[in-house]
Structures are given as C-alpha cells and as structure tokens.
Design an enzyme around this catalytic site. Structure first.
Site, PDB file in Angstrom:
ATOM      1  N   PHE A  58       0.815  -1.225   0.000  1.00 35.77           N
ATOM      2  CA  PHE A  58       0.000   0.000   0.000  1.00 35.77           C
ATOM      3  C   PHE A  58       0.848   1.275   0.000  1.00 35.77           C
ATOM      4  O   PHE A  58       0.314   2.380   0.097  1.00 35.77           O
ATOM      5  CB  PHE A  58      -0.964   0.002   1.201  1.00 35.77           C
ATOM      6  CG  PHE A  58      -0.304  -0.142   2.556  1.00 35.77           C
ATOM      7  CD1 PHE A  58       0.281   0.940   3.196  1.00 35.77           C
ATOM      8  CD2 PHE A  58      -0.279  -1.382   3.193  1.00 35.77           C
ATOM      9  CE1 PHE A  58       0.874   0.812   4.443  1.00 35.77           C
ATOM     10  CE2 PHE A  58       0.312  -1.518   4.444  1.00 35.77           C
ATOM     11  CZ  PHE A  58       0.896  -0.414   5.073  1.00 35.77           C
ATOM     12  N   ARG A  86      -2.475   6.967  20.717  1.00 35.53           N
ATOM     13  CA  ARG A  86      -2.824   5.760  19.950  1.00 35.53           C
ATOM     14  C   ARG A  86      -4.174   5.204  20.417  1.00 35.53           C
ATOM     15  O   ARG A  86      -4.987   4.743  19.613  1.00 35.53           O
ATOM     16  CB  ARG A  86      -1.740   4.685  20.100  1.00 35.53           C
ATOM     17  CG  ARG A  86      -0.347   5.123  19.658  1.00 35.53           C
ATOM     18  CD  ARG A  86      -0.102   5.012  18.197  1.00 35.53           C
ATOM     19  NE  ARG A  86      -0.199   3.661  17.700  1.00 35.53           N
ATOM     20  CZ  ARG A  86      -0.010   3.346  16.418  1.00 35.53           C
ATOM     21  NH1 ARG A  86       0.268   4.307  15.531  1.00 35.53           N
ATOM     22  NH2 ARG A  86      -0.106   2.116  16.007  1.00 35.53           N
ATOM     23  N   ARG A 103     -10.880   7.415  15.049  1.00 30.15           N
ATOM     24  CA  ARG A 103     -11.063   6.706  13.778  1.00 30.15           C
ATOM     25  C   ARG A 103     -12.474   6.134  13.642  1.00 30.15           C
ATOM     26  O   ARG A 103     -13.038   6.100  12.552  1.00 30.15           O
ATOM     27  CB  ARG A 103      -9.990   5.635  13.626  1.00 30.15           C
ATOM     28  CG  ARG A 103      -8.651   6.261  13.192  1.00 30.15           C
ATOM     29  CD  ARG A 103      -7.518   5.294  13.266  1.00 30.15           C
ATOM     30  NE  ARG A 103      -6.305   5.803  12.630  1.00 30.15           N
ATOM     31  CZ  ARG A 103      -5.100   5.288  12.836  1.00 30.15           C
ATOM     32  NH1 ARG A 103      -4.943   4.254  13.647  1.00 30.15           N
ATOM     33  NH2 ARG A 103      -4.045   5.794  12.229  1.00 30.15           N
ATOM     34  N   HIS A 116      -2.933  10.295  12.279  1.00 31.41           N
ATOM     35  CA  HIS A 116      -1.695   9.547  12.523  1.00 31.41           C
ATOM     36  C   HIS A 116      -1.185   9.881  13.918  1.00 31.41           C
ATOM     37  O   HIS A 116      -1.312  11.012  14.369  1.00 31.41           O
ATOM     38  CB  HIS A 116      -0.622   9.939  11.497  1.00 31.41           C
ATOM     39  CG  HIS A 116       0.759   9.505  11.896  1.00 31.41           C
ATOM     40  ND1 HIS A 116       1.249   8.247  11.636  1.00 31.41           N
ATOM     41  CD2 HIS A 116       1.735  10.150  12.579  1.00 31.41           C
ATOM     42  CE1 HIS A 116       2.479   8.141  12.139  1.00 31.41           C
ATOM     43  NE2 HIS A 116       2.797   9.288  12.704  1.00 31.41           N
TER      44      HIS A 116
HETATM   45  P1  ATP Z   1      -0.290   5.653  11.481  1.00 33.47           P
HETATM   46  O1  ATP Z   1       1.137   5.180  11.294  1.00 33.47           O
HETATM   47  O2  ATP Z   1      -0.805   6.482  10.313  1.00 33.47           O
HETATM   48  O3  ATP Z   1      -0.513   6.326  12.791  1.00 33.47           O
HETATM   49  P2  ATP Z   1      -1.000   2.961  12.176  1.00 33.47           P
HETATM   50  O4  ATP Z   1       0.255   2.958  12.972  1.00 33.47           O
HETATM   51  O5  ATP Z   1      -2.281   2.589  12.848  1.00 33.47           O
HETATM   52  O6  ATP Z   1      -1.255   4.371  11.509  1.00 33.47           O
HETATM   53  P3  ATP Z   1       0.509   1.596  10.144  1.00 33.47           P
HETATM   54  O7  ATP Z   1       0.547   0.117  10.117  1.00 33.47           O
HETATM   55  O8  ATP Z   1       1.701   2.334  10.667  1.00 33.47           O
HETATM   56  O9  ATP Z   1      -0.820   2.051  10.901  1.00 33.47           O
HETATM   57  O10 ATP Z   1       0.203   2.086   8.665  1.00 33.47           O
HETATM   58  C1  ATP Z   1       0.416   3.439   8.324  1.00 33.47           C
HETATM   59  C2  ATP Z   1      -0.762   3.929   7.522  1.00 33.47           C
HETATM   60  O11 ATP Z   1      -0.803   3.222   6.294  1.00 33.47           O
HETATM   61  C3  ATP Z   1      -2.137   3.668   8.144  1.00 33.47           C
HETATM   62  O12 ATP Z   1      -2.526   4.631   9.070  1.00 33.47           O
HETATM   63  C4  ATP Z   1      -3.017   3.699   6.923  1.00 33.47           C
HETATM   64  O13 ATP Z   1      -3.273   5.040   6.494  1.00 33.47           O
HETATM   65  C5  ATP Z   1      -2.145   3.032   5.881  1.00 33.47           C
HETATM   66  N1  ATP Z   1      -2.397   1.578   5.823  1.00 33.47           N
HETATM   67  C6  ATP Z   1      -2.051   0.630   6.727  1.00 33.47           C
HETATM   68  N2  ATP Z   1      -2.424  -0.586   6.340  1.00 33.47           N
HETATM   69  C7  ATP Z   1      -3.033  -0.426   5.140  1.00 33.47           C
HETATM   70  C8  ATP Z   1      -3.645  -1.301   4.197  1.00 33.47           C
HETATM   71  N3  ATP Z   1      -3.713  -2.608   4.425  1.00 33.47           N
HETATM   72  N4  ATP Z   1      -4.177  -0.757   3.078  1.00 33.47           N
HETATM   73  C9  ATP Z   1      -4.111   0.569   2.830  1.00 33.47           C
HETATM   74  N5  ATP Z   1      -3.534   1.450   3.662  1.00 33.47           N
HETATM   75  C10 ATP Z   1      -3.006   0.974   4.814  1.00 33.47           C
HETATM   76 MG    MG Z   2       2.123   3.626  12.210  1.00 27.80          MG
END
Ligand code: ATP
Ligand code: MG
Length: 138
Positions: A58, A86, A103, A116
């Site tokens: 992604f 978080r 969210r 974020h």
């Molecule tokens: P963030 O880092 O934005 O605070 P997070 O830590 O909950 O969110 P991460 O796993 O770090 O999630 O992913 C970063 C960002 O990438 C997510 O917030 C989301 O916008 C996007 N993202 C994560 N997983 C997916 C997916 N499977 N498909 C599309 N976008 C995704």
């Molecule tokens: Mg993250």
C-alpha cells in the site's frame, strides 16, 4: 512521564471538515499543542515520512493519499502522550476501532483513516524532527 508525539490530521479528515472536531477530542483528552501547522506535502516528502513502509503493497497508494491535499501537522505533549494518543485514535482500520475513538467517528477506510500518531519514542523523535525545527518546539 511527560512525552511528545507527532500527530497528523490526514487529508481525508481535513477535506471532510473534521479538523475542528478532532482538535476538540485532542484537547479534551488533555494534550497540549506544542506546535501546529496546515500544509500540503509532496509525494517524495510523504515517502520519506513513511519510509518504514516502503516495502508494503500500500506504500504508493498511501503516499499518494497523504500528498493529495492539505493536512495538519502537530506536536502534542502530555504524560504518556504516545500510547494515550494511539488509544484515542483507535485501530488502524476504522471497522475495528473501538466506540468513541477518533477513527471510529471520523475515518472512512483503512487507508483514509483520519489521523496519525507516532508508535514509539524513537519514531516520535524521528517524526517530530522530520517536520519541525527545534525553534518551533519551545
Ligand atoms: P499511522 O502510522 O498512520 O498512525 P498505524 O500505525 O495505525 O497508523 P501503520 O501500520 O503504521 O498504521 O500504517 C500506516 C498507515 O498506512 C495507516 O494509518 C493507513 O493510512 C495506511 N495503511 C495501513 N495498512 C493499510 C492497508 N492494508 N491498506 C491501505 N492502507 C493501509
Ligand atoms: Mg504507524
């Protein structure tokens, strides 16, 4: 322990007019806004910020989304700021986010998920330094 975290109100939430409502949630949860700015970022800037995800399927879509319109960059401070933000944000996928979380209330999809928050002390230090200069953080 007083701690700082980097937060972003993402382009979907800004576009949908949720900036004020999300700032109100952050205020109500006891965060101090150390620094804040509305800004549009380029795709390369988004790629640098999310470099840790560069191998993920992604990545291109995510960095395209993050550079698709204005967002709000913030440094937030409170006791236990990283974990508490978080918790206030809720799960990455709004379908799994707990009732009452940002969210759950404001996100539309796993990608366009409104907010974020840094996930650890080291990432908070990197992310704050990525967007803000020292003189902006007094
Ligand atoms: P963030 O880092 O934005 O605070 P997070 O830590 O909950 O969110 P991460 O796993 O770090 O999630 O992913 C970063 C960002 O990438 C997510 O917030 C989301 O916008 C996007 N993202 C994560 N997983 C997916 C997916 N499977 N498909 C599309 N976008 C995704
Ligand atoms: Mg993250």
């Amino acid at each position: 322990m007083l701690q700082r975290t980097l937060s972003i109100i993402k382009p979907d939430a800004v576009r949908n007019g949720f900036t004020g409502a999300i700032l109100a949630e952050i205020h109500r949860a006891g965060f101090r806004i150390v620094a804040i700015g509305k800004q549009s970022i380029s795709k390369p800037e988004a790629e640098g910020f999310y470099a840790v995800h560069s191998g993920k399927p992604f990545f291109d879509s995510l960095t395209g989304f993050m550079s698709s319109g204005p967002l709000i960059l913030m440094v937030l401070e409170k006791d236990n700021a990283i974990a508490d933000l978080r918790k206030l944000m809720g799960a990455t996928d709004p379908a799994n986010a707990e009732e009452g979380t940002i969210r759950k209330k404001f996100a539309g999809s796993i990608q366009e998920n409104a907010i974020h928050g840094s996930d650890a002390e080291e990432t908070a230090a990197f992310e704050i330094g990525y967007w803000f200069a020292g003189y902006e953080l007094i």
